[in-house]
Design an enzyme around this catalytic site. Structure first.
Site, short mmCIF file in Angstrom:
data_model
loop_
_atom_site.label_atom_id
_atom_site.label_comp_id
_atom_site.label_asym_id
_atom_site.label_seq_id
_atom_site.Cartn_x
_atom_site.Cartn_y
_atom_site.Cartn_z
N ARG A 1 0.84 -1.27 0.02
CA ARG A 1 -0.19 0.18 -0.15
C ARG A 1 0.79 1.31 0.06
O ARG A 1 2.01 1.13 0.52
CB ARG A 1 -0.99 0.01 1.27
CG ARG A 1 -1.91 -0.96 1.17
CD ARG A 1 -2.93 -0.79 2.58
NE ARG A 1 -2.28 -0.98 3.58
CZ ARG A 1 -1.79 0.14 4.58
NH1 ARG A 1 -2.29 1.10 4.17
NH2 ARG A 1 -1.29 -0.22 5.67
N ASP B 1 -10.40 -11.21 8.12
CA ASP B 1 -9.67 -9.70 7.97
C ASP B 1 -10.75 -8.48 8.24
O ASP B 1 -10.08 -7.63 8.95
CB ASP B 1 -9.06 -9.53 6.56
CG ASP B 1 -8.04 -8.39 6.64
OD1 ASP B 1 -7.26 -8.41 7.51
OD2 ASP B 1 -8.13 -7.56 5.66
N ARG C 1 1.31 -12.09 -1.75
CA ARG C 1 0.07 -12.53 -1.23
C ARG C 1 -0.86 -13.42 -2.24
O ARG C 1 -0.12 -13.77 -3.31
CB ARG C 1 -0.82 -10.91 -1.30
CG ARG C 1 -0.36 -10.02 -0.14
CD ARG C 1 -0.99 -10.18 0.93
NE ARG C 1 -0.54 -9.01 1.97
CZ ARG C 1 -1.38 -8.89 2.89
NH1 ARG C 1 -2.33 -9.50 3.41
NH2 ARG C 1 -0.70 -7.79 3.60
N LYS D 1 -2.64 -13.78 13.76
CA LYS D 1 -4.21 -13.70 13.80
C LYS D 1 -4.64 -14.67 12.86
O LYS D 1 -5.72 -15.44 13.15
CB LYS D 1 -4.51 -12.20 13.16
CG LYS D 1 -5.80 -11.94 12.87
CD LYS D 1 -6.23 -10.55 12.76
CE LYS D 1 -5.61 -9.76 11.48
NZ LYS D 1 -6.09 -9.97 10.17
N THR D 2 -4.22 -14.88 11.53
CA THR D 2 -4.57 -15.68 10.74
C THR D 2 -4.76 -17.14 11.13
O THR D 2 -5.34 -18.00 11.16
CB THR D 2 -3.91 -15.54 9.28
OG1 THR D 2 -4.18 -14.22 8.92
CG2 THR D 2 -4.36 -16.69 8.31
N LYS E 1 -8.78 -2.55 0.42
CA LYS E 1 -8.60 -1.70 1.54
C LYS E 1 -9.27 -0.34 1.23
O LYS E 1 -9.69 0.32 2.24
CB LYS E 1 -7.13 -1.32 1.95
CG LYS E 1 -6.33 -2.45 2.29
CD LYS E 1 -7.34 -3.24 3.64
CE LYS E 1 -6.31 -4.17 4.20
NZ LYS E 1 -7.20 -4.81 5.59
N HIS F 1 -11.35 -4.61 12.08
CA HIS F 1 -10.23 -5.20 11.32
C HIS F 1 -9.76 -6.19 12.17
O HIS F 1 -8.83 -6.21 12.78
CB HIS F 1 -8.79 -4.27 11.04
CG HIS F 1 -7.85 -4.55 10.23
ND1 HIS F 1 -6.40 -4.31 10.23
CD2 HIS F 1 -7.92 -5.54 9.19
CE1 HIS F 1 -5.71 -5.11 9.29
NE2 HIS F 1 -6.67 -5.53 8.70
N SER G 1 0.13 -7.13 11.75
CA SER G 1 1.03 -8.03 10.95
C SER G 1 1.74 -9.06 12.07
O SER G 1 2.72 -8.30 12.87
CB SER G 1 1.38 -7.60 10.01
OG SER G 1 2.42 -8.48 9.24
#
Length: 528
Positions: free
Chosen positions: A55, A253, A318, A238-239, A197, A216, A234
């Protein structure tokens, strides 16, 4: 709102071949025919994004007009651009699109709850960006498509570059949201994540106005219907931790929390691929197949197998794929109110407890703080761990003041009696370089106990520096691990390091002037 979509579509239709809502195979054919990407051995399409592999937060703007002026939290995150500059850039972009031989349009939704979803349209210059959009947002049925009228449109034209001196941007790249025109313009960057996003930012503006907390976070649901949320920046896990074989995934997400409970904002996953392996993350590894989009992943030249360990293009590799590529999911992506909320942090100082139960005020404080440690190698120029704070665990995507989201969280915690825990997946027994990373098996055991309600009434001790309530016993976790000071050999070093982190929390929280005294006092107990 509908007039904006019709105006855009009419102008584009009269000059180019607009391909609308193509199927996945049709889009893959277009991508390969136009040399936008290559087919991998797994069946996924691989595309690269050139100079922009992430980003561009400094190139993101919101149009300041009578609609937005009094509502947006203006500053370095939400930079303003005047309406005149936006309109001129808009016209130049439309002229650019008219010259393209073909454009791609996806009509779908943001939001799995039919009552609160946002009908959207994404117009793309690249076919692979359109495939990305199809996989990341909620795809309509044929019946839904026939009556679809977009209420927000994203126009993405990577080949159109701005002139900063003329257009009022900071560089050739721009991501501009107009809440008045209900349009997002994206130009000068091929990074597909900007599309995802930008709509999340839009939802973070629209949903709170409907008394829905936009978040988020990832979410899953247990066999008894109990819902859990996982917040974390990050590298916090979390994932990994939300992908539980004994619980069904709602989403990984972006979510909304409304009157009926939780709903996923997206229809797909945008997973990081760095060091991905079938052994460590089998569900994600298996999900990357035909129709998926790999972004900046290096392939073996002959076999075309992805090399997920190769970071020569970027560490931010990604994969985009639809949720139904996962085995253990909730369909549709909606569930009840959260029983348990987990804030994940990877504390490199090694001084935060591995798990602690938060009061409502502490939950709001740590939600506003959004703390973790940025490790060496995660970004250019980062050579040692750095304390990082991102309000609400998603500051770059919040158009409103963080306190708006925090107050809504506090109200919903009260209303639904949700239990909140702060879980440190970082270091124990010392700081980064001296201590060791918390064992994943211990973290899983702690989260399991939290989700099962086993920690709601256990004996706790209050940490003298951070003021956090630490359980003294957790099944499957050694007692000496639970209290950070006990795991350190050098007690004085622990005290010094912990106090240093506490003061970083306090300095960061100074900007939240609108927070009440009860929230401010819920931070670390140690103060100079």
């Amino acid at each position: 709102m509908k007039m904006v979509e019709k105006s855009l579509t009419k102008e584009i239709h009269s000059h180019v071949n607009l391909q609308e809502n193509l199927t996945v195979p049709q889009l893959v054919e277009q991508i390969l025919a136009r040399n936008e990407g290559i087919l991998t051995a797994t069946g996924a399409v691989r595309a690269t994004t050139g100079a922009y592999t992430g980003r561009s937060p400094k190139d993101k703007f919101i149009v300041k007009d009578e609609i937005s002026e009094d509502h947006i939290d203006w500053g370095t995150v939400n930079q303003d651009i005047d309406e005149s500059s936006f309109n001129k850039l808009y016209e130049k972009m439309i002229s650019h699109l008219k010259e393209r031989d073909v454009l791609y349009s996806f009509k779908g939704f943001a939001g799995a709850d039919a009552k609160y979803r946002l009908p959207i349209q994404v117009i793309n210059e690249y076919a692979w960006h359109n495939l990305f959009s199809r996989q990341l947002f909620v795809t309509p049925t044929e019946e839904e498509l026939s009556g679809h009228q977009a209420e927000f449109t994203v126009v993405s034209a990577p080949d159109f570059k701005a002139d900063p001196e003329v257009d009022g941007t900071n560089s050739e790249t721009f991501i501009i949201i107009s809440f008045k025109k209900r349009v997002v313009l994206i130009g000068g960057t091929e990074y597909a994540g900007e599309i995802k996003k930008s709509i999340f930012s839009v939802m973070n503006y629209l949903l709170p106005r409907q008394d829905i907390l936009s978040m988020h976070c990832s979410a899953n649901v247990g066999q008894e219907g109990d819902v859990a949320l996982f917040f974390g920046l990050s590298g916090t896990g979390k994932t990994t931790l939300s992908a539980d074989p004994y619980r069904r995934l709602i989403g990984d997400d972006e979510h909304g929390w409304g009157p009926n409970g939780i709903f996923n904002i997206e229809g797909g996953c945008y997973a990081k691929c760095i060091n991905l392996s079938e052994e460590k993350e089998p569900q994600i590894h298996k999900a990357i197949r035909f129709g998926s989009v790999l972004e900046n992943v290096v392939l073996d030249r002959s076999s075309r197998l992805p090399d997920y360990d190769d970071t020569s293009l970027t560490e931010n590799t990604r994969a985009a794929y639809p949720l139904d590529n996962m085995d253990n999911i909730v369909t549709p992506s909606v569930a009840g109110h959260p029983n348990t909320i987990i804030f994940l942090t990877a504390d490199a100082s090694g001084t935060l407890p591995p798990i602690s139960k938060l009061t409502k005020e502490q939950a709001m404080y740590h939600f506003l703080s959004g703390y973790t440690s940025k490790l060496a190698g995660t970004e250019r120029g980062v050579t040692e761990p750095q304390a990082t704070f991102s309000a609400c665990f998603g500051a770059p995507f919040l158009p409103l003041k963080p306190a708006v989201y925090a107050e809504m969280l506090g109200e919903k915690i009260d209303l639904h009696n949700s239990n909140v825990f702060l879980v440190n997946t970082g270091w124990t027994g010392g700081s980064y370089g001296t201590g060791q990373r918390m064992k994943l098996s211990y973290t899983r055991a702690m989260i399991h106990s939290a989700l099962e309600g086993e920690l709601n009434s256990v004996e706790t001790v209050t940490d003298e520096i951070f003021g956090l309530n630490i359980p003294l016993q957790v099944p499957g976790v050694p007692d000496e691990v639970l209290v950070p000071k006990n795991a350190w050999e050098e007690k004085e070093a622990y005290e010094e390091t912990a106090k240093s982190l506490a003061m970083k929390f306090h300095r960061n929280f100074e900007k939240f002037t609108e927070a009440g005294d009860d929230i401010k006092q819920a931070g670390p107990a140690y103060r100079v």
